[in-house]
Design a protein around this motif. Structure first.
Motif: not given
Lengths: 474, 184
Positions: A15, A125-126, A393-394, B6, B24, B46-49, B52-55, B61, B131-133, B156
């Protein structure tokens, strides 16, 4: 010495990256491969993708034969700590095999059945979940498999320099077995100081600790963080031993294991300095090139002949030489600022000026890499890869500085015109070979003997001495 | 500065309210209300985490109609105060500490002087940490600490305001190979 291009390891669908490409640099007309051990015959030959996986099982058993596991009782719990990076060396099967054999041997020697595998991710995370699924780890490994990531539940660890934060899931057992790989990767950060312990401040650590490593410590001082965590009472109470997958730039050479972490680190560091040092210094000799990213990882970490792209990017410094002031990074710029050499800070990474263009056939976004297109003409292959970078975002401005090509062929043609060179080096995940254009391959072949002599006679003795490593210590 | 093009959008049919996204989110933009995640658009960086984490694949986005600019107006804060806070932290104000957005130490210091109370405020106010956080967070913790601002407890983050300058002389002497007291 120069042969038709060897196919690189396959790319795991993810992904985090575009659909694996069907056309790779090795498929381009005229591309060749130059063998690592043909450049440097003294480097130990290793297994490549598709070779020696079963042998890895035996070498792991052999390495573990002398390891003391008496403290592990049958009723105890044991966490085998895995780094998902290990699954991206070649095609990951050697690392998986080492982990399986390790668990089996612990079970046989101790009678302990409660063996769990903890797979820690690099950034995302994944990531580790994908690895577990792709490699079928829940079926292949004999033990519970769980993943963790930098934002997972923290565990405060009291150290000699105060509280640092690990990941709770890593340490939730009576015993931990540290089971990483030794490939040096981002040595411009760790500089081969406590290399084999680095995961304690990175893979096994919460993001706050990783942030300190990268953000508020100079790059020699940062390597104290993994030592501080490893030496903490919490970790020392749980640490059983370490088992490490060994490599040279030519491929996988086996497994090493020891109850004494520092002895193991010295032993492996000595060999990494020697073997990787030669290919590293050779790559640093490149005077001009087009670099191609072509694998399922972040660009910095994609290999060519076992050397990660980040090592080329930072190649103008000798990161192994500890007298080089802060081989790269934030503190290097601070020094320049104080000296008046630099008036403003406009970049974090110092791009090697030998890189004249970068072509991204496939690579993951997700780490800040926008310094590349800001400083070097960059061509992105395919709308799907560009869309991922746009969304990343990075790297919010990445695509403002890069252009898109429909195919790898047209990207290479464009890059060649812009860069004014036909020297191409592909970072395609290869160990054992460097995939290159003929002119680049010839250049590497021509330069290798002098590099080899210089490393043997001058650099290696200095690197070892700086680290207090005895060249003869077993 | 970061131009956010986004934002997150939740499909309520797919959302199971498990709060993985909320735990997150660096800007506090996504929160679960009545078992469904809701996005506050003007805070989404819009970091997208969350996506990304949502199963359940419930968060996508999507492109903003109007991009959102994350930047702090440095002129709104006394430059001497910015210099002083950065000096106290041992950091240079011009240093672009956030590799993802280029946000400088000075911008973060200014946001804190201006009243930011948590890392979340810094993320929304400056773009740093969006971004990466990961990599810039140590500097954010350090500046809060030097400003005497106690950041609220939150799963967090764990404040870790540690820099190589904070290493004691005793430790530096004990481990000279690590050069805590120099720039090398």
């Amino acid at each position: 010495m120069v042969q038709p291009a060897v196919q690189p390891p396959e790319v795991m669908p993810s992904m985090y990256g575009p659909t694996p490409r069907t056309c790779r640099p090795a498929d381009l007309p005229g591309m060749v491969s130059v063998g690592v051990t043909e450049l440097f015959p003294e480097i130990q030959k290793g297994y490549r993708q598709g070779e020696g996986v079963e042998e890895t099982c035996q070498t792991t058993r052999d390495a573990l034969a002398a390891v003391n596991m008496e403290r592990i009782r049958p009723e105890d719990t044991v966490n085998i700590l895995c780094s998902e990076h290990g699954f991206y060396i070649l095609e990951g099967l050697h690392y998986r095999e080492m982990l399986k054999a390790l668990g089996d041997v612990v079970r046989e020697k101790t009678g302990c059945e409660n063996i769990r595998y903890r797979v820690a991710s690099g950034v995302g995370v994944r990531e580790a979940d994908e690895v577990v699924d792709y490699f079928g780890l829940k079926d292949y490994l004999n033990g519970e498999v769980t993943t963790t990531h930098p934002f997972d539940k923290p565990l405060p660890i009291e150290t000699e320099i105060g509280t640092l934060y690990g990941l709770a899931r890593i340490y939730d057992a009576d015993w931990i077995i540290h089971a990483p790989h030794d490939e040096p990767r981002d040595l411009y950060f760790h500089r081969m100081m406590n290399r084999c312990l680095k995961a304690f401040a990175m893979n096994y650590a919460r993001y706050e600790t990783r942030a300190a490593f990268h953000g508020t410590f100079s790059n020699r001082a940062a390597n104290f963080l993994q030592k501080a965590i490893f030496d903490s009472p919490l970790v020392q109470d749980k640490f059983a031993f370490s088992c490490i997958l060994r490599s040279t730039p030519d491929g996988i050479i086996g497994t090493d294991a020891d109850n004494d972490m520092y002895r193991l680190d010295r032993r492996i560091s000595r060999e990494l300095l020697r073997d990787y040092g030669k290919v590293l210094r050779l790559v640093a000799e490149i005077d001009e090139c087009i670099a191609v990213w072509d694998a399922g990882r972040w660009g910095y970490y994609i290999h060519s002949g076992g050397i990660a792209f980040g090592c080329l990017e930072n190649g103008k410094y000798d990161a192994f030489d500890l007298t080089v002031p802060s081989a790269y990074g934030l503190h290097d710029m601070v020094a320049k600022y104080f000296s008046g050499e630099m008036k403003t800070f406009d970049r974090i990474m110092n791009i090697n000026p030998a890189i004249k263009a970068v072509v991204i056939n496939q690579a993951w976004p997700g780490l800040p890499i926008s310094d590349v297109p800001r400083h070097v003409p960059t061509v992105v292959v395919g709308r799907d890869q560009a869309d991922m970078l746009n969304l990343d975002s990075t790297n919010p401005e990445f695509m403002n500085h890069a252009v898109i090509a429909d195919s790898l062929e047209t990207a290479m043609e464009f890059a060649g015109k812009v860069a004014g060179t036909d020297k191409v080096i592909a970072f395609d995940g290869s160990f054992g070979n460097i995939t290159a254009s003929p002119s680049m391959a010839e250049d590497l072949v021509r330069r290798a003997p002098a590099v080899s002599r210089r490393v043997d006679e001058e650099l290696l003795p200095m690197w070892l001495k700086q680290r207090g490593i005895d060249p003869e210590e077993a | 500065m970061k131009i956010v093009r986004f934002m997150s959008r939740v499909d309520p049919e797919k959302c199971n309210g498990d709060k993985r996204c909320e735990k997150l989110c660096p800007s506090g933009a996504i929160k679960v209300v009545d078992k469904i995640a809701v996005v506050q658009q003007d805070r989404c960086v819009a970091c997208g985490k969350c996506s990304e984490v949502c199963r359940e694949d419930a968060v996508q986005m999507v492109r903003r109609i109007q991009p959102l600019t994350l930047a702090f107006d440095m002129e709104s804060v006394d430059p001497e105060k910015i210099q002083a806070l950065c000096a106290q932290a041992g950091l240079l104000p011009d240093l672009p500490l956030c590799a993802c957005t280029g946000t400088t130490v000075g911008e973060i210091a200014a946001a804190i002087i201006d009243g930011a109370k948590s890392p979340e405020d810094v993320v929304v106010g400056t773009g740093a940490g969006s971004g990466c956080g990961i990599y810039c967070m140590a500097v954010i913790f350090k500046l809060f600490d030097c400003a005497g601002v106690q950041i609220p407890k939150d799963p967090r983050w764990n404040s870790l305001p540690l820099t190589s300058h904070d290493i004691s002389e005793e430790i530096a002497k004990k481990y000279p190979a690590y050069h805590f007291d120099s720039l090398t």
